[in-house]
Design a protein around this motif. Structure first.
Motif, PDB file in Angstrom:
ATOM      1  N   LYS A   1       0.838  -1.191   0.000  1.00  0.00           N
ATOM      2  CA  LYS A   1       0.000   0.000   0.000  1.00  0.00           C
ATOM      3  C   LYS A   1       0.874   1.242   0.000  1.00  0.00           C
ATOM      4  O   LYS A   1       1.946   1.262   0.587  1.00  0.00           O
ATOM      5  CB  LYS A   1      -0.916  -0.003   1.209  1.00  0.00           C
ATOM      6  N   VAL A   2       0.402   2.252  -0.682  1.00  0.00           N
ATOM      7  CA  VAL A   2       1.115   3.508  -0.787  1.00  0.00           C
ATOM      8  C   VAL A   2       0.489   4.496   0.187  1.00  0.00           C
ATOM      9  O   VAL A   2      -0.729   4.590   0.298  1.00  0.00           O
ATOM     10  CB  VAL A   2       1.025   4.052  -2.233  1.00  0.00           C
ATOM     11  N   VAL A   3       1.332   5.220   0.882  1.00  0.00           N
ATOM     12  CA  VAL A   3       0.846   6.233   1.805  1.00  0.00           C
ATOM     13  C   VAL A   3       0.607   7.510   1.007  1.00  0.00           C
ATOM     14  O   VAL A   3       1.491   7.976   0.291  1.00  0.00           O
ATOM     15  CB  VAL A   3       1.871   6.498   2.926  1.00  0.00           C
ATOM     16  N   THR A   4      -0.592   8.057   1.106  1.00  0.00           N
ATOM     17  CA  THR A   4      -0.930   9.282   0.401  1.00  0.00           C
ATOM     18  C   THR A   4      -1.116  10.414   1.401  1.00  0.00           C
ATOM     19  O   THR A   4      -1.310  10.184   2.595  1.00  0.00           O
ATOM     20  CB  THR A   4      -2.240   9.116  -0.389  1.00  0.00           C
ATOM     21  N   GLN A   5      -1.083  11.631   0.893  1.00  0.00           N
ATOM     22  CA  GLN A   5      -1.321  12.778   1.762  1.00  0.00           C
ATOM     23  C   GLN A   5      -2.701  12.707   2.378  1.00  0.00           C
ATOM     24  O   GLN A   5      -2.880  12.985   3.562  1.00  0.00           O
ATOM     25  CB  GLN A   5      -1.179  14.073   0.976  1.00  0.00           C
ATOM     26  N   ALA A   6      -3.680  12.334   1.563  1.00  0.00           N
ATOM     27  CA  ALA A   6      -5.051  12.229   2.069  1.00  0.00           C
ATOM     28  C   ALA A   6      -5.126  11.189   3.183  1.00  0.00           C
ATOM     29  O   ALA A   6      -5.808  11.393   4.194  1.00  0.00           O
ATOM     30  CB  ALA A   6      -6.003  11.873   0.944  1.00  0.00           C
ATOM     31  N   GLY A   7      -4.417  10.092   3.017  1.00  0.00           N
ATOM     32  CA  GLY A   7      -4.395   9.054   4.037  1.00  0.00           C
ATOM     33  C   GLY A   7      -3.745   9.534   5.325  1.00  0.00           C
ATOM     34  O   GLY A   7      -4.223   9.245   6.428  1.00  0.00           O
ATOM     35  N   ILE A   8      -2.665  10.294   5.185  1.00  0.00           N
ATOM     36  CA  ILE A   8      -1.989  10.835   6.364  1.00  0.00           C
ATOM     37  C   ILE A   8      -2.897  11.826   7.077  1.00  0.00           C
ATOM     38  O   ILE A   8      -3.030  11.802   8.303  1.00  0.00           O
ATOM     39  CB  ILE A   8      -0.648  11.496   5.971  1.00  0.00           C
ATOM     40  N   MET A   9      -3.553  12.698   6.296  1.00  0.00           N
ATOM     41  CA  MET A   9      -4.450  13.691   6.898  1.00  0.00           C
ATOM     42  C   MET A   9      -5.596  13.009   7.642  1.00  0.00           C
ATOM     43  O   MET A   9      -5.966  13.415   8.742  1.00  0.00           O
ATOM     44  CB  MET A   9      -4.993  14.647   5.835  1.00  0.00           C
ATOM     45  N   LYS A  10      -6.140  11.964   7.044  1.00  0.00           N
ATOM     46  CA  LYS A  10      -7.228  11.225   7.703  1.00  0.00           C
ATOM     47  C   LYS A  10      -6.714  10.587   8.992  1.00  0.00           C
ATOM     48  O   LYS A  10      -7.373  10.621  10.020  1.00  0.00           O
ATOM     49  CB  LYS A  10      -7.810  10.167   6.771  1.00  0.00           C
ATOM     50  N   TRP A  11      -5.516  10.004   8.923  1.00  0.00           N
ATOM     51  CA  TRP A  11      -4.938   9.374  10.113  1.00  0.00           C
ATOM     52  C   TRP A  11      -4.732  10.406  11.216  1.00  0.00           C
ATOM     53  O   TRP A  11      -5.036  10.153  12.380  1.00  0.00           O
ATOM     54  CB  TRP A  11      -3.616   8.700   9.741  1.00  0.00           C
ATOM     55  N   ILE A  12      -4.222  11.594  10.843  1.00  0.00           N
ATOM     56  CA  ILE A  12      -4.018  12.645  11.841  1.00  0.00           C
ATOM     57  C   ILE A  12      -5.347  13.020  12.482  1.00  0.00           C
ATOM     58  O   ILE A  12      -5.443  13.139  13.713  1.00  0.00           O
ATOM     59  CB  ILE A  12      -3.342  13.884  11.208  1.00  0.00           C
ATOM     60  N   GLN A  13      -6.374  13.201  11.653  1.00  0.00           N
ATOM     61  CA  GLN A  13      -7.688  13.547  12.192  1.00  0.00           C
ATOM     62  C   GLN A  13      -8.214  12.448  13.102  1.00  0.00           C
ATOM     63  O   GLN A  13      -8.818  12.720  14.137  1.00  0.00           O
ATOM     64  CB  GLN A  13      -8.669  13.823  11.060  1.00  0.00           C
ATOM     65  N   ASP A  14      -7.964  11.197  12.717  1.00  0.00           N
ATOM     66  CA  ASP A  14      -8.412  10.073  13.535  1.00  0.00           C
ATOM     67  C   ASP A  14      -7.688  10.024  14.883  1.00  0.00           C
ATOM     68  O   ASP A  14      -8.216   9.487  15.847  1.00  0.00           O
ATOM     69  CB  ASP A  14      -8.205   8.740  12.800  1.00  0.00           C
ATOM     70  N   GLN A  15      -6.476  10.588  14.938  1.00  0.00           N
ATOM     71  CA  GLN A  15      -5.714  10.582  16.185  1.00  0.00           C
ATOM     72  C   GLN A  15      -6.254  11.607  17.173  1.00  0.00           C
ATOM     73  O   GLN A  15      -5.961  11.541  18.358  1.00  0.00           O
ATOM     74  CB  GLN A  15      -4.223  10.858  15.929  1.00  0.00           C
ATOM     75  N   GLY A  16      -7.024  12.557  16.674  1.00  0.00           N
ATOM     76  CA  GLY A  16      -7.586  13.579  17.546  1.00  0.00           C
ATOM     77  C   GLY A  16      -6.520  14.443  18.173  1.00  0.00           C
ATOM     78  O   GLY A  16      -6.375  14.469  19.391  1.00  0.00           O
ATOM     79  N   ILE A  17      -5.749  15.149  17.343  1.00  0.00           N
ATOM     80  CA  ILE A  17      -4.618  15.913  17.889  1.00  0.00           C
ATOM     81  C   ILE A  17      -5.057  16.988  18.870  1.00  0.00           C
ATOM     82  O   ILE A  17      -4.275  17.412  19.700  1.00  0.00           O
ATOM     83  CB  ILE A  17      -3.735  16.530  16.774  1.00  0.00           C
ATOM     84  N   GLU A  18      -6.307  17.412  18.783  1.00  0.00           N
ATOM     85  CA  GLU A  18      -6.775  18.397  19.755  1.00  0.00           C
ATOM     86  C   GLU A  18      -6.793  17.789  21.162  1.00  0.00           C
ATOM     87  O   GLU A  18      -6.648  18.482  22.160  1.00  0.00           O
ATOM     88  CB  GLU A  18      -8.194  18.890  19.413  1.00  0.00           C
ATOM     89  N   GLU A  19      -7.004  16.485  21.226  1.00  0.00           N
ATOM     90  CA  GLU A  19      -7.130  15.810  22.515  1.00  0.00           C
ATOM     91  C   GLU A  19      -5.827  15.171  22.990  1.00  0.00           C
ATOM     92  O   GLU A  19      -5.778  14.583  24.053  1.00  0.00           O
ATOM     93  CB  GLU A  19      -8.215  14.743  22.406  1.00  0.00           C
TER      94      GLU A  19
ATOM     95  N   GLN B   1      -0.189  20.649   4.327  1.00  0.00           N
ATOM     96  CA  GLN B   1      -1.062  21.727   3.879  1.00  0.00           C
ATOM     97  C   GLN B   1      -0.291  22.833   3.141  1.00  0.00           C
ATOM     98  O   GLN B   1      -0.791  23.425   2.206  1.00  0.00           O
ATOM     99  CB  GLN B   1      -1.832  22.318   5.057  1.00  0.00           C
ATOM    100  N   THR B   2       0.940  23.094   3.540  1.00  0.00           N
ATOM    101  CA  THR B   2       1.732  24.146   2.896  1.00  0.00           C
ATOM    102  C   THR B   2       2.514  23.639   1.694  1.00  0.00           C
ATOM    103  O   THR B   2       3.078  24.426   0.954  1.00  0.00           O
ATOM    104  CB  THR B   2       2.722  24.771   3.898  1.00  0.00           C
ATOM    105  N   GLY B   3       2.550  22.345   1.497  1.00  0.00           N
ATOM    106  CA  GLY B   3       3.285  21.800   0.362  1.00  0.00           C
ATOM    107  C   GLY B   3       4.734  21.498   0.654  1.00  0.00           C
ATOM    108  O   GLY B   3       5.482  21.069  -0.219  1.00  0.00           O
ATOM    109  N   ARG B   4       5.166  21.721   1.892  1.00  0.00           N
ATOM    110  CA  ARG B   4       6.538  21.405   2.278  1.00  0.00           C
ATOM    111  C   ARG B   4       6.787  19.905   2.209  1.00  0.00           C
ATOM    112  O   ARG B   4       7.858  19.444   1.883  1.00  0.00           O
ATOM    113  CB  ARG B   4       6.804  21.933   3.691  1.00  0.00           C
ATOM    114  N   ILE B   5       5.734  19.116   2.499  1.00  0.00           N
ATOM    115  CA  ILE B   5       5.791  17.656   2.415  1.00  0.00           C
ATOM    116  C   ILE B   5       4.907  17.246   1.253  1.00  0.00           C
ATOM    117  O   ILE B   5       3.723  17.591   1.227  1.00  0.00           O
ATOM    118  CB  ILE B   5       5.316  16.991   3.711  1.00  0.00           C
ATOM    119  N   CYS B   6       5.480  16.548   0.301  1.00  0.00           N
ATOM    120  CA  CYS B   6       4.715  16.133  -0.887  1.00  0.00           C
ATOM    121  C   CYS B   6       4.308  14.696  -0.816  1.00  0.00           C
ATOM    122  O   CYS B   6       4.927  13.873  -0.311  1.00  0.00           O
ATOM    123  CB  CYS B   6       5.525  16.330  -2.151  1.00  0.00           C
TER     124      CYS B   6
END
Length: 124
Positions: free
Chosen positions: A83-101, A119-124
């Protein structure tokens, strides 16, 4: 030709297109496409051509199917790719981690930096 020599032949460009389409369809939907859906998906007008390529993929060991059903194609281990890790997948994983909490400062900083970098494009 022996069975082993058929299985060792590389996929043609069309066979690879069809295999990739079937793999992506199954990953996205959880079930296999019909012959007509494959034909439409790779822009072929002939369902019989798709059927011929499917049979070749089955003979080569990339796909299997059960008789008597419409959506019975399945991937084999031979053709599976990591499986390939995509930006969308990473973003979803981050949201699932609940970084606010997240109370661990190091984890919070890492996830926040990763999210900002994407989000800024520093990581592609």
């Amino acid at each position: 030709m022996t069975k082993n020599s058929i299985m060792d032949k590389p996929l043609s460009r069309r066979q690879q297109d069809i295999y990739d389409y079937v793999r992506m369809f199954i990953e996205d939907n959880g079930y296999s496409p019909t012959i007509r859906e494959i034909a439409e998906g790779i822009m072929l007008s002939s369902a019989s051509t798709v059927h011929s390529h499917i049979n070749s993929l089955i003979r080569k060991g990339y796909l299997t199917h059960s008789s008597g059903g419409v959506r019975t194609l399945a991937l084999t281990k031979k053709g599976k790719r990591p499986k390939v890790v995509t930006q969308a997948g990473i973003m979803k994983w981050i949201q699932d981690q609940g970084i606010e909490e997240t109370h661990d400062a190091a984890v919070y900083n890492l996830l926040t930096d990763l999210q900002e970098g994407i989000q800024t494009g520093r990581i592609c």
